[in-house]
Design a protein around this motif. Structure first.
Motif, PDB file in Angstrom:
ATOM      1  N   LEU A   1      -8.285   1.236  -9.477  1.00 37.10           N
ATOM      2  CA  LEU A   1      -9.474   0.921  -8.681  1.00 37.10           C
ATOM      3  C   LEU A   1      -9.820   2.034  -7.703  1.00 37.10           C
ATOM      4  CD1 LEU A   1      -8.721  -2.823  -8.031  1.00 37.10           C
ATOM      5  CD2 LEU A   1     -10.923  -1.971  -8.857  1.00 37.10           C
ATOM      6  N   ASP A   2      -8.805   2.798  -7.294  1.00 35.80           N
ATOM      7  CA  ASP A   2      -9.081   3.890  -6.359  1.00 35.80           C
ATOM      8  C   ASP A   2      -8.827   5.253  -6.988  1.00 35.80           C
ATOM      9  OD1 ASP A   2      -6.376   3.522  -6.487  1.00 35.80           O
ATOM     10  OD2 ASP A   2      -6.046   3.383  -4.330  1.00 35.80           O
TER      11      ASP A   2
ATOM     12  N   VAL B   1      -3.348 -10.435  -7.323  1.00 33.21           N
ATOM     13  CA  VAL B   1      -3.590 -11.125  -6.062  1.00 33.21           C
ATOM     14  C   VAL B   1      -4.925 -10.656  -5.478  1.00 33.21           C
ATOM     15  CG1 VAL B   1      -2.262  -9.461  -4.678  1.00 33.21           C
ATOM     16  CG2 VAL B   1      -2.519 -11.774  -3.845  1.00 33.21           C
TER      17      VAL B   1
ATOM     18  N   GLY C   1       5.601   2.259  -5.053  1.00 36.77           N
ATOM     19  CA  GLY C   1       4.440   2.611  -4.232  1.00 36.77           C
ATOM     20  C   GLY C   1       4.137   1.586  -3.154  1.00 36.77           C
ATOM     21  N   SER C   2       4.743   0.403  -3.247  1.00 37.87           N
ATOM     22  CA  SER C   2       4.480  -0.639  -2.245  1.00 37.87           C
ATOM     23  C   SER C   2       5.302  -0.462  -0.983  1.00 37.87           C
ATOM     24  CB  SER C   2       4.746  -2.029  -2.826  1.00 37.87           C
ATOM     25  OG  SER C   2       3.840  -2.276  -3.863  1.00 37.87           O
ATOM     26  N   ARG C   3       6.296   0.418  -1.019  1.00 36.21           N
ATOM     27  CA  ARG C   3       7.114   0.709   0.178  1.00 36.21           C
ATOM     28  C   ARG C   3       7.576  -0.572   0.857  1.00 36.21           C
ATOM     29  NH1 ARG C   3       9.070   3.389  -1.357  1.00 36.21           N
ATOM     30  NH2 ARG C   3       9.999   4.302   0.457  1.00 36.21           N
TER      31      ARG C   3
ATOM     32  N   PRO D   1       2.840  -3.716   6.216  1.00 40.91           N
ATOM     33  CA  PRO D   1       1.477  -4.237   6.063  1.00 40.91           C
ATOM     34  C   PRO D   1       1.439  -5.649   5.480  1.00 40.91           C
ATOM     35  CG  PRO D   1       1.542  -1.958   5.368  1.00 40.91           C
ATOM     36  CD  PRO D   1       2.957  -2.351   5.696  1.00 40.91           C
TER      37      PRO D   1
ATOM     38  N   GLU E   1      -0.855  -6.977   3.594  1.00 39.49           N
ATOM     39  CA  GLU E   1      -1.268  -7.037   2.188  1.00 39.49           C
ATOM     40  C   GLU E   1      -0.088  -6.753   1.281  1.00 39.49           C
ATOM     41  OE1 GLU E   1      -2.200  -5.153   4.758  1.00 39.49           O
ATOM     42  OE2 GLU E   1      -4.078  -4.228   4.142  1.00 39.49           O
ATOM     43  N   THR E   2       0.839  -5.911   1.755  1.00 40.57           N
ATOM     44  CA  THR E   2       2.042  -5.634   0.975  1.00 40.57           C
ATOM     45  C   THR E   2       2.928  -6.873   0.912  1.00 40.57           C
ATOM     46  OG1 THR E   2       1.961  -3.332   1.655  1.00 40.57           O
ATOM     47  CG2 THR E   2       4.064  -4.137   0.835  1.00 40.57           C
TER      48      THR E   2
ATOM     49  N   ARG F   1       1.412  -9.277  -1.526  1.00 38.91           N
ATOM     50  CA  ARG F   1       1.581  -8.871  -2.922  1.00 38.91           C
ATOM     51  C   ARG F   1       3.028  -9.056  -3.386  1.00 38.91           C
ATOM     52  NH1 ARG F   1       1.093  -2.959  -5.732  1.00 38.91           N
ATOM     53  NH2 ARG F   1       0.705  -3.725  -7.850  1.00 38.91           N
TER      54      ARG F   1
ATOM     55  N   VAL G   1      -5.734  -6.888  -6.363  1.00 38.80           N
ATOM     56  CA  VAL G   1      -4.651  -5.948  -6.633  1.00 38.80           C
ATOM     57  C   VAL G   1      -3.937  -6.400  -7.912  1.00 38.80           C
ATOM     58  CG1 VAL G   1      -2.618  -4.786  -5.714  1.00 38.80           C
ATOM     59  CG2 VAL G   1      -4.329  -5.690  -4.137  1.00 38.80           C
TER      60      VAL G   1
ATOM     61  N   PRO H   1       1.861   2.097   1.924  1.00 39.71           N
ATOM     62  CA  PRO H   1       1.747   1.321   0.682  1.00 39.71           C
ATOM     63  C   PRO H   1       0.420   1.537  -0.043  1.00 39.71           C
ATOM     64  CG  PRO H   1       2.725  -0.045   2.377  1.00 39.71           C
ATOM     65  CD  PRO H   1       2.350   1.265   3.038  1.00 39.71           C
ATOM     66  N   ARG H   2       0.499   1.593  -1.357  1.00 34.65           N
ATOM     67  CA  ARG H   2      -0.688   1.838  -2.163  1.00 34.65           C
ATOM     68  C   ARG H   2      -1.674   0.682  -2.087  1.00 34.65           C
ATOM     69  NH1 ARG H   2       2.584   6.071  -3.384  1.00 34.65           N
ATOM     70  NH2 ARG H   2       3.230   5.767  -1.240  1.00 34.65           N
ATOM     71  N   GLU H   3      -1.210  -0.577  -1.906  1.00 34.49           N
ATOM     72  CA  GLU H   3      -2.142  -1.701  -1.796  1.00 34.49           C
ATOM     73  C   GLU H   3      -2.903  -1.622  -0.481  1.00 34.49           C
ATOM     74  OE1 GLU H   3       1.126  -1.500  -2.152  1.00 34.49           O
ATOM     75  OE2 GLU H   3       1.847  -3.493  -2.625  1.00 34.49           O
ATOM     76  N   THR H   4      -2.244  -1.084   0.560  1.00 33.28           N
ATOM     77  CA  THR H   4      -2.928  -0.898   1.839  1.00 33.28           C
ATOM     78  C   THR H   4      -4.012   0.169   1.708  1.00 33.28           C
ATOM     79  OG1 THR H   4      -0.922  -1.514   3.012  1.00 33.28           O
ATOM     80  CG2 THR H   4      -2.566  -0.292   4.265  1.00 33.28           C
ATOM     81  N   GLN H   5      -3.680   1.267   1.046  1.00 28.44           N
ATOM     82  CA  GLN H   5      -4.672   2.334   0.873  1.00 28.44           C
ATOM     83  C   GLN H   5      -5.875   1.824   0.079  1.00 28.44           C
ATOM     84  OE1 GLN H   5      -3.266   6.343   0.091  1.00 28.44           O
ATOM     85  NE2 GLN H   5      -1.182   5.824   0.693  1.00 28.44           N
ATOM     86  N   LEU H   6      -5.606   0.998  -0.943  1.00 32.56           N
ATOM     87  CA  LEU H   6      -6.687   0.434  -1.746  1.00 32.56           C
ATOM     88  C   LEU H   6      -7.575  -0.478  -0.901  1.00 32.56           C
ATOM     89  CD1 LEU H   6      -8.039  -0.146  -4.487  1.00 32.56           C
ATOM     90  CD2 LEU H   6      -6.331  -1.948  -4.847  1.00 32.56           C
ATOM     91  N   ARG H   7      -6.927  -1.321  -0.100  1.00 32.13           N
ATOM     92  CA  ARG H   7      -7.701  -2.256   0.720  1.00 32.13           C
ATOM     93  C   ARG H   7      -8.520  -1.524   1.778  1.00 32.13           C
ATOM     94  NH1 ARG H   7      -5.727  -6.785   5.011  1.00 32.13           N
ATOM     95  NH2 ARG H   7      -7.578  -8.101   4.884  1.00 32.13           N
TER      96      ARG H   7
END
Lengths: 430, 430
Positions: free
Chosen positions: A38-39, A93, A267-269, A296, A298-299, A302, B95, B296-302
């Protein structure tokens, strides 16, 4: 924002745009050798482009790059990506724009209770750690938690006598790199554990890293140093049924885990620590608060979703998928190297696993390769001439005739590694 | 995973479950005084429960708790939540389970190029920072970036002379807390900037924090110390049109920003730094890599998704929403306190704003309240007796007759703060 039901159906409202965008991007074909996200670049103008795996190129990643370099350096756990592609519906999610904007959860913590409960349930299901009477904190992968643990266990009273940080060779390089980089008054890296075994300096405190199974060689390990001046950090990143038989639940004072090697989401750290001592827990909480102010939201959301998928059927499906992948890769590489006189691999035993209830063949995350010939003193360079990049043994405190090869990467990377190693072995017979 | 189109329609596939779950949770009513989230307790058994704002309780948060404590301590930017509720469709993001599992992006960085581009575009649109010739890194909010900057700017050569970290009173308490907590060989907190102005120690290097607009008092600030041994960190967390007129783009060597105070997503732990010097940039990159290995990649996406919404109509809508909210709150509080002899507020001037092109009334994020009466030496305690929790002036290096009151919290929190302050002022007249 109230859902309307028409004859049992469901009318989608504000999630529609995001869902359509995600499905469109997922439908872009990258020939099985890459992926559009998506990015990805171009997504801003409505056209995300394929990001190709190493050794593939072209707009749809269909073109093989013959003389490319194989990266077997990183422990990038992409071998689990196919599992998540298969479980697309249950693992996706939606993050609403207003999701948990606050600095804190409403119990004033930085941690989702719901996620904490699922992590405890997971350890109980797998049987790899005793969580009873342990506090739990979250961090940015094992990376952040390891330094938080070092900081929290180290001596803060006497600046002339910083805690000695030690690890058994071969050890995960980050232990040394991190300890040296942060240049604290309270601790310093002091080399190999065995040097201190019968030789502990009575004025110093010791913090021993115990990595089980060990990174790089996959061996199950116990602490070496004993006594009142010794504290241990158990790095259990790989203590999951993909990579090792689980003989019994770990039951240590301070244990560190990470999602990276559990579900493959590096990548989710995201990682967590289980901590017995309340004062140590409080210091680690303070560290997290002042270092990043938590993980975060959102992490955390997820990871919760991912763990719910893992826990379906008591984790059987993901762990079987992971074990099969790792065992096959090890078997293939072992077979090729079995006829080599130039290269050897670490010895790993078959062992009983309390989780799978079988006597299991080895399935390590890494090959710890040794160059056996006298003249091949620098094994990293030997492989590099064949376009294979491993990780140099010297980084692990070991001889340069060792190299770590990652077996957890994408199938493309592994296939190419195998092919190059095979060529090397064939050449040696000539 | 290919979308099928039927007569122009779109058949939803793997995103359906997640979308339905999100819409169901969003439709739970919490009476406007709370919210149910996807990971609220109870979500695991299909029944997420409302998480109520402070001073509300009950299963739907409808019940007011009369004598509760108002939290005006935290700078929790919940005043922007209504904006995101209004923009539900454009700000939601799906995500997928396989989204960016790798440790790195495929350019081997830890940073989304697409997001970087959008951040540059945002600064150009708002006109609050010159990004030309600057490197950019991401971190876990300003929190992580501030310490990364301190670590990277400090002296690594001479352990007997650590860099002196200074800030102008009143200063954001984290500067001191963080510097002292990490107990580095390379830097130490050395108090108030003005102490050193004409008195710099010739053997030391100085790192000056410059916060503009200042937290807590909202004043625009410039660096105080000058010379070759001085480096500055410009904390520009609040340098956005919600909180301050923007006289001109900031053009400093090292500037730190955070999404927390831009879009209100404090829980996302996302910030960025703009850095002129390449060596400093490289050290900050190394810090990020060894501290958390990136965001985190989900944070960057959001965050990317959120910034796309902000950039619609050149940012007008969000900044107008934010400015109106902040200006109204300041106006209301100022009005109440204008008749008080016991409490006073900081003076803030009307100023020209290059972004909104108008002469603007003040709209600070915090009130810097002073207790004027001789006997009210501890202003925090004075407010506490009326169930108002502010942040003590002493934490900012100032006198205890100051207290910071947060104006960025939820409407519920602000309304209650206003009501309690009004009661205090009314009482003083009796």
């Amino acid at each position: 924002m109230i859902n309307l039901y028409f004859g049992g159906g469901w009318e989608q409202r504000w999630t529609k745009l995001a869902a359509e965008e995600a499905e469109n991007v997922a439908s872009i074909s990258c020939s099985g050798h890459g992926r559009a996200f998506l990015d990805s670049l171009g997504a801003g103008i409505g056209k995300p482009i394929c990001e190709c795996n190493a050794c593939f190129k072209g707009s749809d990643c269909a073109e093989f790059v013959p003389d490319c370099v194989v990266d077997a350096d990183s422990g990038d756990p992409m071998f689990l990506e196919p599992f998540w592609l298969k479980h697309a519906a249950s693992s996706a999610v939606v993050v609403p724009g207003w999701h948990r904007m606050s600095y804190e959860f409403n119990d004033c913590s930085l941690i989702s209770k719901e996620l904490k409960m699922h992590i405890r349930k997971l350890h109980a299901t797998v049987g790899n750690a005793n969580t009873d009477g342990r506090y739990m904190i979250f961090g940015a992968g094992a990376t952040q938690l390891l330094n938080a643990a070092v900081h929290s266990l180290s001596s803060h009273d006497d600046p002339s006598s910083p805690s000695r940080i030690v690890a058994s060779v071969p050890y995960y390089p980050v232990y040394r790199e991190q300890t040296q980089f942060f240049e604290s008054n309270n601790y310093k890296f002091s080399g190999e554990t065995s040097m201190w075994k019968d030789n502990m300096d009575s004025l110093s405190n010791y913090i021993e890293f115990v990595t089980s199974p060990n990174n790089p060689d996959g061996q199950l390990k116990k602490a070496v140093l004993q006594g009142p001046s010794v504290k241990t950090i158990h790095d259990l990143a790989y203590f999951w049924p993909h990579f090792t038989p689980i003989p019994a639940p770990a039951d240590e004072d301070l244990m560190v885990f990470t999602i990276s090697k559990l579900t493959g989401h590096a990548g989710s750290r995201f990682g967590w620590a289980l901590i017995k001592n309340e004062a140590v827990y409080q210091r680690m909480l303070a560290y997290m608060s002042l270092s990043t102010h938590g993980v975060p939201r959102e992490t955390q959301l997820r990871v919760l979703k991912l763990l719910k998928v893992v826990l379906e059927e008591k984790g059987r499906e993901m762990f079987e998928f992971g074990y099969e992948a790792m065992r096959n890769r090890w078997k293939k590489l072992s077979k090729i190297l079995s006829i080599s006189k130039r290269f050897s691999l670490q010895d790993l035993e078959h062992q009983n696993c309390s989780f799978s209830k079988i006597f299991r063949a080895p399935s390590p995350a890494f090959a710890w390769l040794k160059c056996e010939k006298e003249e091949d003193k620098n094994c990293f360079e030997v492989l590099k001439t064949s376009n294979i990049i491993g990780r140099e043994g010297s980084l692990f405190g070991a001889e340069s005739r060792f190299v770590r090869l990652s077996l957890v990467q994408s199938q493309d990377d592994f296939d190419l590694l195998l092919q190059r190693m095979e060529t090397l072995v064939v050449l040696e017979e000539k």
